[in-house]
Write a protein that holds these residues in place. Structure first.
Motif, PDB file in Angstrom:
ATOM      1  N   ASP A  87      48.640  38.774  40.208  1.00  0.00           N
ATOM      2  CA  ASP A  87      47.347  38.198  40.615  1.00  0.00           C
ATOM      3  C   ASP A  87      46.645  39.115  41.603  1.00  0.00           C
ATOM      4  N   HIS A  88      47.408  39.593  42.574  1.00  0.00           N
ATOM      5  CA  HIS A  88      46.834  40.478  43.594  1.00  0.00           C
ATOM      6  C   HIS A  88      46.275  41.746  42.962  1.00  0.00           C
ATOM      7  N   ARG A  90      45.250  42.179  39.910  1.00  0.00           N
ATOM      8  CA  ARG A  90      44.050  41.862  39.130  1.00  0.00           C
ATOM      9  C   ARG A  90      42.835  41.720  40.043  1.00  0.00           C
ATOM     10  N   ARG A  91      43.043  41.015  41.154  1.00  0.00           N
ATOM     11  CA  ARG A  91      41.922  40.855  42.095  1.00  0.00           C
ATOM     12  C   ARG A  91      41.458  42.206  42.615  1.00  0.00           C
ATOM     13  N   GLN A  92      42.422  43.072  42.915  1.00  0.00           N
ATOM     14  CA  GLN A  92      42.076  44.402  43.416  1.00  0.00           C
ATOM     15  C   GLN A  92      41.296  45.184  42.358  1.00  0.00           C
ATOM     16  N   VAL A  94      39.432  43.950  39.928  1.00  0.00           N
ATOM     17  CA  VAL A  94      38.077  43.392  39.829  1.00  0.00           C
ATOM     18  C   VAL A  94      37.236  43.864  41.001  1.00  0.00           C
ATOM     19  N   ARG A  95      37.840  43.851  42.194  1.00  0.00           N
ATOM     20  CA  ARG A  95      37.109  44.289  43.395  1.00  0.00           C
ATOM     21  C   ARG A  95      36.664  45.744  43.257  1.00  0.00           C
TER      22      ARG A  95
END
Lengths: 198, 137
Positions: A87-88, A90-92, A94-95
């Motif tokens: 999850d982390h 993926r968020r990174q 996207v960011r």
């Protein structure tokens, strides 16, 4: 321990059983927390984020699976941990994509080459080559260049010591996939680290 | 950890060495990190949210439940179903009256002069008060 048997359940008051379960969970988490942090740190490369991920995994295990038999805790915990890491990441990703809209297009010549940035063990003196610090830096850099699933398989098996079946449970895939990911991870690490590592 | 037959001896040696190195570094973590992990574990085992986490009553589920309860409460208050809530049927009009008293402007003015009326009450008897009012016309 969470070893429920009829005699124990009948003879011990609920308060004592609850205390015993709490102690068992505490012992389990204390036993895995350092390696879990190491696995998270290798994957996300940020100490604060790594601690947060381990903490989230602990809380989720206690709240959701605390009543499960203690034999199931280890694969469940590492399943949660790897999900949190994914999850982390993926968020990174996207960011980074969002931020890329607001930044000038990078010049291809200036892109850092992760392979070129690896410490080269062959260029070091034998003493330095054997130094743990350098070996660890090289290993962390090489692990950072593995595909996520290969890195997961390698860390769960080599660091946590899970067998193929538990690794498969933790990764949510088949035992065959674990073997393939692990094998490819080791091949890649050997190529990245060179013949003289460690 | 069981060995995999598709790996060479050298690759198995590398995997073992890498695992040993990472485990050793995990055993030698700095005190600050160990302290943070220890606090995280204590919070998890106690079933408490981590420091700085959103309180449980602010979670979406609890918020939705609170809103649903409020809606049901308002609806019941408006309908005044005597069969469903017999004890509240008497209380509901009182609550409404209280609200009217509190929200009406003239009544608020009256409350502001409460000290005057409190003084007036013992100072004049009913007959004297009636005479005063008649004289005032």
């Amino acid at each position: 321990m969470l070893m429920f048997n009829a005699e124990w359940v009948l003879c011990c008051p609920p308060k004592e059983r609850e205390l015993d379960e709490t102690r068992a969970m505490d012992r389990f988490l204390a036993e895995v927390e350092r390696r879990a942090f190491r696995i998270a740190l290798v994957s996300v490369r940020d100490r604060d984020e790594a601690v947060d991920i381990v903490q989230d995994a602990m809380i989720r295990l206690v709240r959701t699976y605390g009543a499960r038999p203690s034999e199931e805790w280890r694969p469940l915990f590492f399943r949660i941990l790897t999900n949190r890491i994914t999850d982390h990441q993926r968020r990174q990703a996207v960011r980074r994509r969002v931020l890329a809209w607001f930044e000038p297009a990078p010049d291809g010549d200036d892109d850092p080459d992760p392979i070129a940035n690896l410490p080269d063990p062959r260029g070091l003196t034998p003493d330095t080559e054997l130094a743990r610090g350098a070996a660890m830096l090289a290993l962390e850099a090489a692990l950072g260049n593995l595909p996520a699933r290969q890195r997961e398989a390698f860390l769960l098996r080599s660091v946590e010591g899970l067998d193929v079946e538990d690794t498969a449970a933790a990764m949510g895939c088949t035992a065959g996939s674990v073997k393939t990911h692990y094998s490819r991870a080791v091949h890649t690490l050997r190529n990245l680290l060179g013949d003289h590592w460690p | 950890m069981s060995e995999q037959p598709d790996l060479t001896t050298d690759e198995q040696r590398l995997a073992t060495a890498a695992g040993d190195l990472l485990r050793r570094s995990a055993d030698e973590l700095d005190a600050a990190t160990l302290s943070r992990l220890n606090r995280a574990r204590q919070a998890a085992v106690a079933g408490l949210p981590p420091a700085g986490a959103r309180p449980g009553w602010l979670t979406p589920a609890y918020s939705a439940g609170a809103v649903a309860l409020l809606v049901v409460g308002v609806w019941l208050g408006r309908t005044g179903d005597p069969g469903a809530l017999p004890d509240q049927t008497a209380a509901q009009p009182l609550v409404a009256q209280d609200l009217d008293v509190l929200l009406a402007g003239e009544n608020l003015e009256m409350m502001e002069e409460l000290e005057f009326y409190a003084w007036l009450d013992p100072a004049l008897s009913d007959a004297e008060l009636q005479a005063e009012l008649e004289a005032a016309g």
